[in-house]
Write a protein that holds these residues in place. Structure first.
Motif, PDB file in Angstrom:
ATOM      1  N   VAL A 125       2.191  -4.257  -4.640  1.00 44.37           N
ATOM      2  CA  VAL A 125       3.629  -4.130  -4.407  1.00 44.37           C
ATOM      3  C   VAL A 125       3.919  -2.803  -3.697  1.00 44.37           C
ATOM      4  N   PRO A 126       4.385  -2.838  -2.440  1.00 46.08           N
ATOM      5  CA  PRO A 126       4.661  -1.589  -1.718  1.00 46.08           C
ATOM      6  C   PRO A 126       5.832  -0.830  -2.340  1.00 46.08           C
ATOM      7  N   ILE A 127       5.670   0.494  -2.426  1.00 41.38           N
ATOM      8  CA  ILE A 127       6.720   1.343  -3.011  1.00 41.38           C
ATOM      9  C   ILE A 127       7.278   2.303  -1.966  1.00 41.38           C
ATOM     10  N   ILE A 128       6.384   3.106  -1.353  1.00 38.54           N
ATOM     11  CA  ILE A 128       6.879   4.080  -0.378  1.00 38.54           C
ATOM     12  C   ILE A 128       5.730   4.655   0.443  1.00 38.54           C
ATOM     13  N   LEU A 129       6.011   4.957   1.701  1.00 39.66           N
ATOM     14  CA  LEU A 129       5.085   5.681   2.557  1.00 39.66           C
ATOM     15  C   LEU A 129       5.288   7.173   2.316  1.00 39.66           C
ATOM     16  N   LEU A 130       4.238   7.851   1.885  1.00 45.89           N
ATOM     17  CA  LEU A 130       4.341   9.289   1.616  1.00 45.89           C
ATOM     18  C   LEU A 130       4.275  10.101   2.905  1.00 45.89           C
ATOM     19  N   GLY A 131       3.339   9.754   3.776  1.00 42.69           N
ATOM     20  CA  GLY A 131       3.229  10.512   5.013  1.00 42.69           C
ATOM     21  C   GLY A 131       2.097  10.018   5.883  1.00 42.69           C
ATOM     22  N   ASN A 132       2.117  10.456   7.142  1.00 37.61           N
ATOM     23  CA  ASN A 132       1.070  10.125   8.109  1.00 37.61           C
ATOM     24  C   ASN A 132       0.142  11.309   8.289  1.00 37.61           C
ATOM     25  N   PRO A 297       0.541  22.057   5.102  1.00 38.82           N
ATOM     26  CA  PRO A 297      -0.796  22.672   5.134  1.00 38.82           C
ATOM     27  C   PRO A 297      -1.928  21.655   5.232  1.00 38.82           C
ATOM     28  N   LEU A 298      -1.657  20.413   4.836  1.00 44.02           N
ATOM     29  CA  LEU A 298      -2.660  19.349   4.891  1.00 44.02           C
ATOM     30  C   LEU A 298      -2.549  18.516   6.165  1.00 44.02           C
ATOM     31  N   SER A 299      -1.662  18.922   7.084  1.00 44.03           N
ATOM     32  CA  SER A 299      -1.392  18.174   8.325  1.00 44.03           C
ATOM     33  C   SER A 299      -0.904  16.762   8.039  1.00 44.03           C
ATOM     34  N   VAL A 300      -0.145  16.622   6.970  1.00 43.31           N
ATOM     35  CA  VAL A 300       0.472  15.338   6.645  1.00 43.31           C
ATOM     36  C   VAL A 300       1.954  15.428   6.994  1.00 43.31           C
ATOM     37  N   THR A 301       2.412  14.537   7.868  1.00 45.44           N
ATOM     38  CA  THR A 301       3.823  14.502   8.235  1.00 45.44           C
ATOM     39  C   THR A 301       4.578  13.652   7.224  1.00 45.44           C
ATOM     40  N   PRO A 302       5.530  14.248   6.479  1.00 44.84           N
ATOM     41  CA  PRO A 302       6.259  13.482   5.450  1.00 44.84           C
ATOM     42  C   PRO A 302       6.978  12.283   6.069  1.00 44.84           C
ATOM     43  N   ALA A 303       7.050  11.207   5.312  1.00 42.53           N
ATOM     44  CA  ALA A 303       7.671   9.992   5.829  1.00 42.53           C
ATOM     45  C   ALA A 303       8.818   9.536   4.936  1.00 42.53           C
ATOM     46  N   GLY A 304       8.543   8.726   3.925  1.00 43.78           N
ATOM     47  CA  GLY A 304       9.600   8.154   3.097  1.00 43.78           C
ATOM     48  C   GLY A 304      10.055   6.818   3.652  1.00 43.78           C
ATOM     49  N   GLY A 305      11.247   6.390   3.232  1.00 34.24           N
ATOM     50  CA  GLY A 305      11.771   5.097   3.664  1.00 34.24           C
ATOM     51  C   GLY A 305      11.781   4.093   2.529  1.00 34.24           C
ATOM     52  N   THR A 306      12.020   2.852   2.865  1.00 38.96           N
ATOM     53  CA  THR A 306      12.156   1.789   1.879  1.00 38.96           C
ATOM     54  C   THR A 306      10.813   1.106   1.623  1.00 38.96           C
ATOM     55  N   PRO A 307      10.722   0.326   0.546  1.00 44.20           N
ATOM     56  CA  PRO A 307       9.509  -0.485   0.341  1.00 44.20           C
ATOM     57  C   PRO A 307       9.272  -1.446   1.502  1.00 44.20           C
ATOM     58  N   GLU A 308      10.355  -1.929   2.102  1.00 46.61           N
ATOM     59  CA  GLU A 308      10.219  -2.836   3.240  1.00 46.61           C
ATOM     60  C   GLU A 308       9.611  -2.116   4.449  1.00 46.61           C
ATOM     61  N   ASP A 309       9.980  -0.844   4.639  1.00 48.88           N
ATOM     62  CA  ASP A 309       9.376  -0.044   5.703  1.00 48.88           C
ATOM     63  C   ASP A 309       7.868   0.089   5.482  1.00 48.88           C
ATOM     64  N   MET A 310       7.496   0.336   4.220  1.00 53.36           N
ATOM     65  CA  MET A 310       6.084   0.480   3.875  1.00 53.36           C
ATOM     66  C   MET A 310       5.328  -0.812   4.166  1.00 53.36           C
TER      67      MET A 310
END
Length: 333
Positions: A125-132, A297-310
């Motif tokens: 079940v998708p919840i959220i994209l943390l980052g790229n 610092p980890l070169s992760v670009t924050p994302a977020g959004g809806t479960p549908e986006d994920m």
């Protein structure tokens, strides 16, 4: 009494019997949603302590448990390219007290590189994209190439003479290499390393000509003039920390395969739990001080959004992953 009247009377009695029970169930669900979490939560991470997903899990978990008042326990289970941890999470009860933190490659590459997985990614079940996890491509300072096209031209002029480092077969850098080989005809020699420190040492001293890693890893050596970053893999936008480096897209290459970090729940995770995790994690991702400390610092670009986006991103990545596995003839056992 007519048949119609008998039917209506029976229906009325049936409704009178079930309505109280239905109201009780709805009330119980509402109370349960308001009281979640009522006990510790297990957060499944696919690699050892201090790896990138683990650092994100602990930062987010610590913040959430402070506001939720319940411990969030990080469960590190490394091995089998993440399948061991994901199997444990996927087979946990879908009650909201087990949450998975898979990387994108696990969801998009593993289903095609393995003959059979011990879990079904499509059931999660998708919840959220943390980052790229942004990527950069760099060359040793001695390599006479300032763009990706120039590097590929060198490789086509002398097949096998340009060496390309990676973190092993199936890594993002290896998949980029195979994509470039098939799409452009540039034949570069693959040189796998056991980890980032070994690969960085190799390109710094000129043992390999080119390497793809996260931008932050390259930055100090690039500033010292020991290597040159010739492209970033960041979609259509340049990287804020390397504004002068063009993206692969700008240079004419339709390749935006990046790893990503996400939260998923086991099959059956209640919608109200998904909404709570999504809402509260989105708040953290919108907090610049939090992401500047734990993500950048980890070169992760924050994302977020809806479960549908994920879910949409996962579908797109899965399509790309299938092509990359086919191109590279990748097989895991």
């Amino acid at each position: 009494m007519s048949n119609n009247e008998l039917f209506l009377e029976a229906g009325r009695k049936f409704l009178l019997r079930i309505l109280p029970a239905a109201a009780l169930l709805l009330a119980s669900a509402a109370i349960e949603a308001q009281s979640y979490p009522a006990k510790p939560i297990r957060l499944h991470v696919t690699c050892p302590a201090a790896c990138l997903p683990d650092l994100l899990a602990r930062a987010i978990g610590q913040s959430l448990q402070e506001s939720w008042g319940q411990p969030i326990v990080v469960d590190n289970r490394a091995g089998a390219n993440g399948n061991i941890s994901m199997e444990a999470c996927a087979k946990s009860p879908g009650d909201g007290y087990s949450i998975c933190l898979p990387a994108g490659v696990l969801m998009s590459i593993n289903p095609f590189a393995y003959d059979k997985l011990p879990f079904d990614p499509l059931e999660l079940v998708p919840i959220i994209l943390l980052g790229n996890l942004d990527q950069a491509i760099a060359v040793h300072a001695s390599v006479p190439a300032r763009t990706m096209k120039e590097l590929l031209a060198l490789a086509r002029a002398k097949p096998g003479s340009v060496t390309w480092g990676s973190l092993g077969v199936g890594s993002t850098a290896h998949l980029y290499l195979e994509w470039m080989r098939v799409k452009t005809g540039a034949d570069m020699l693959h040189v796998p390393y056991k980890g980032s420190p070994q690969a960085m040492q190799a390109i710094t001293v000129g043992e390999v000509n080119a390497l793809a890693l996260t931008p932050g890893v390259f930055a100090p050596q690039a500033a010292a003039g020991k290597l040159r970053v010739i492209a970033v893999v960041t979609g259509s936008k340049r990287l804020a920390s390397m504004p002068d480096v063009p993206t692969l897209s700008e240079q004419g290459f339709d390749l935006d395969f990046r790893n990503w970090m996400s939260f998923y729940g086991p099959k059956g995770t209640p919608p109200e739990v998904v909404r709570k995790w999504n809402a509260d994690v989105n708040k953290l991702l919108a907090n610049k001080s939090f992401t500047d400390k734990h993500f950048l610092p980890l070169s992760v670009t924050p994302a977020g959004g809806t479960p549908e986006d994920m879910a949409a991103l996962a579908r797109s990545s899965r399509t790309q992953g299938e092509e990359l596995v086919r191109i590279s003839k990748l097989k895991f056992e």
